[in-house]
Design a protein around this motif. Sequence first.
Motif, mmCIF file in Angstrom:
data_model
loop_
_atom_site.group_PDB
_atom_site.id
_atom_site.type_symbol
_atom_site.label_atom_id
_atom_site.label_comp_id
_atom_site.label_asym_id
_atom_site.label_seq_id
_atom_site.Cartn_x
_atom_site.Cartn_y
_atom_site.Cartn_z
ATOM 1 N N ASP A 174 7.890 -9.850 -1.306
ATOM 2 C CA ASP A 174 8.311 -9.181 -2.021
ATOM 3 C C ASP A 174 9.650 -7.773 -1.309
ATOM 4 O O ASP A 174 9.488 -6.618 -1.599
ATOM 5 N N ARG A 195 12.068 -2.455 -3.102
ATOM 6 C CA ARG A 195 10.947 -3.713 -3.331
ATOM 7 C C ARG A 195 11.073 -4.958 -4.019
ATOM 8 O O ARG A 195 11.673 -4.101 -5.271
ATOM 9 N N GLU A 212 9.183 -5.942 -5.647
ATOM 10 C CA GLU A 212 8.087 -6.064 -7.228
ATOM 11 C C GLU A 212 7.640 -7.042 -6.933
ATOM 12 O O GLU A 212 7.452 -8.017 -8.688
ATOM 13 N N PHE A 235 4.745 -12.142 3.155
ATOM 14 C CA PHE A 235 5.481 -10.773 2.529
ATOM 15 C C PHE A 235 6.746 -10.557 1.635
ATOM 16 O O PHE A 235 7.402 -9.573 1.714
#
Length: 430
Positions: free
Chosen positions: A218, A262, A264, A215
């Motif tokens: 992100d 973040r 996003e 991740f």
Amino acid sequence: MHDIRAIRDNPAAFDAALSRRGVAASSSDILAIDGERRAAIQAAEAAQAEANKAAKEVGAAKGRGDEAEFERLRALVGAKKSEIAELNDKAKELDVQLNDLLMGIPNLPYDDVPNGEDEDDNVEIRRHGNPRNFDFDPVEHYEIAGVQDGMDFETAAKLSGSRFVLLSGAVARLHRALAQFMLDTHVEENGLSETITPVLVREDMMYGTGQLPKFGEDSYQTTNGWWLIPTAEVTLTNIVNGSTVEESYLPRRYVAHTQCFRSEAGSAGRDTSGMLRQHQFEKVEMVTVCHPEQSEAEHERMTKCAEGILEKLELPYRTVVLCTGDMGAGARRTHDIEVWLPGQNTYREISSVSTCGDYQARRMNARFKPSEGGKPEFLHTLNGSGLAVGRALISVLENGQQADGSVDLPSALYPYLRGKTRITAEGALE
């Protein structure tokens, strides 16, 4: 990360649990690498035993004057050393492959987690308070007259781009008051230990809590390798990274108020208006590090801590257990707490409280020594928002809005606002 021994012992159960999450990873792939790795280790050990035996016989052959045997044995020892080095290198390479594969596989859900694909399959477990009946059409937070001057998206976009906000005046003061109220409640009433942590961390800390490797898109990484934390879960949980603590040290309950960042990347086009989904935001985060036998009770305790903040703020909410398809990769079970937003006429997440079992502890190599003796065991870790400050601000503003554009504020915040009880339609605290 997963226990390879548990996968060896019951590969069918491992595959079945992952399939509930819609993950295609198979125990057969894992065990194939593990089997090859173990075979290389065993072959290296056998070669080492042969080399040791031959090395002992070299001197005897020399003493007997058996030059041919001496040369044969010496050559054998040399060949075995090369073979051992090759086998050890192969085992190390396979170990890295196995570790990388296990690092990328999400946690296994508890049996009581409902099956499902997305948020539509989450299951409500309780609800508190009733949404207010308005005698006018409520608007979203950024449309409230008394809020508009203190919530500047245009200037923030000039400074930083989209998904940022510049808060000022009464709105900024209210945002600060909310964070202080949350911290004081968690420390004074819930027994958490207030902690101030860095917001820049090394890459291995992101691996420890599971933000990496999958991740990374992100989160934000600096040019010199630091990562900006997406949540203080990263810093608070990694306090025990690489440590073996005494059982008496447990449980450890932390709380921190930090900036969070973040990208996003996975939410393009979602919640582009207002403050709901920002690249930079503040959160009061709770983390517990505990004995495995404590983690079930601790999950409910932490959920109650987060719910208690909303109750003190007089905000309607509901608590749901996330289904297997909506749950974060590191969690075994997650409770989402969703606050009522009248401007959207729906409940929206304001806290996720997750129990991770030993998944993060294995990634961090964090253990405890049992008080009665025996080998060190892996800790259990839990994390949860207590709460997201920006979303708490949104919910207070929307639920307290009045027809004239003013906002009535919760009584729990009066001490933090020096007795001020409302934001006027002109944007002043009074």
